[in-house]
Design an enzyme around this catalytic site. Structure first.
Site, PDB file in Angstrom:
ATOM      1  N   HIS A 256       0.781  -1.172  -0.043  1.00  0.00           N
ATOM      2  CA  HIS A 256       0.016   0.137  -0.082  1.00  0.00           C
ATOM      3  C   HIS A 256       0.800   1.231  -0.112  1.00  0.00           C
ATOM      4  CE1 HIS A 256       0.552   1.304   4.355  1.00  0.00           C
ATOM      5  NE2 HIS A 256       0.637  -0.042   4.470  1.00  0.00           N
TER       6      HIS A 256
ATOM      7  N   CYS B 248       3.533  -4.347   6.588  1.00  0.00           N
ATOM      8  CA  CYS B 248       3.302  -4.155   5.289  1.00  0.00           C
ATOM      9  C   CYS B 248       4.421  -3.637   4.487  1.00  0.00           C
ATOM     10  CB  CYS B 248       2.034  -3.059   5.176  1.00  0.00           C
ATOM     11  SG  CYS B 248       0.464  -3.572   5.811  1.00  0.00           S
TER      12      CYS B 248
END
Length: 223
Positions: free
Chosen positions: A178, A193
């Site tokens: 992301h 992440c």
């Protein structure tokens, strides 16, 4: 295709009022242990001696890439970021030269934690990247291995960390590609992440889909 040019490093950014004030204040940090290396990276005279201009250039770099304290001191953290950038640039247009990322899976997103790089390939053909990423910090490491994208959310909101995660593509138990607003080079890292610049995350969104393979390998410096 995005090649080595995608890793170009801006040394100036648009600053907020508080940051701009800090950037114009007198820079008084002394000579750091990585002074000569940092000067060389910034294209300055590499004499290993701190000058006011050196201090300002180092501080500008630190401000741009979220390195704290942004005091203009040529320490190990600042040099570590510069070393990482150098390794990323050296990857050029052949990031999988070692063959570490599988070439028998068709479309696959590769994530090299050691170099903090990612790219998309189809067999041996490079389709996108390499692009710089920021993976998990110590204690929140991005998990290695072969995975698949299982959920995509273009304007995701993290209920756990209370932050936006645009262009999220989840591939392993809450870990996802992301975009972030800050620098992907700012230490120490994410909560697991794979953080990306907005343009890179958007390009990944357009090229990947549920069921596509993701391969994560290596080890992030400092974890």
């Amino acid at each position: 295709m995005l090649g080595a040019a995608a890793l170009a490093v801006p040394l100036t950014v648009a600053l907020g009022a508080g940051t701009a004030q800090a950037a114009t204040a007198a820079c008084t940090a002394g000579t750091g242990p990585q002074q000569k290396n940092v000067e060389r990276f910034l294209g300055r005279t590499a004499d290993g001696k701190q000058s006011p201009a050196d201090c300002r250039a180092i501080r500008d770099f630190q401000l741009t890439h979220g390195i704290t304290p942004a005091a203009g001191y040529a320490g190990s953290v600042t040099w570590g970021v510069m070393e990482l950038m150098t390794r990323q640039r050296e990857a050029g247009s052949n990031p999988n030269a070692s063959g570490a990322c599988p070439v028998n899976k068709g479309r696959i997103a590769c994530v090299d934690l050691t170099r903090q790089l990612s790219w998309i390939q189809d067999g041996k053909s490079l389709k996108l990247g390499p692009v710089p990423i920021r993976s998990g910090r110590d204690g929140y490491e991005t998990r290695t291995g072969l995975k698949k994208i299982y959920w995509r959310s273009i304007d995701h909101w993290s209920t756990l960390y209370k932050v936006r995660m645009p262009y999220s593509q989840f591939f392993d138990g809450g870990q996802a590609f992301h975009s972030i607003d800050g620098s992907v080079w700012s230490p120490p890292g994410s909560h697991g992440c794979v953080n990306m610049r907005r343009g890179d995350a958007k390009a990944y969104w357009s090229m990947l889909k549920n069921g596509d393979n993701v391969y994560v390998y290596g080890r992030k410096p400092g974890t």
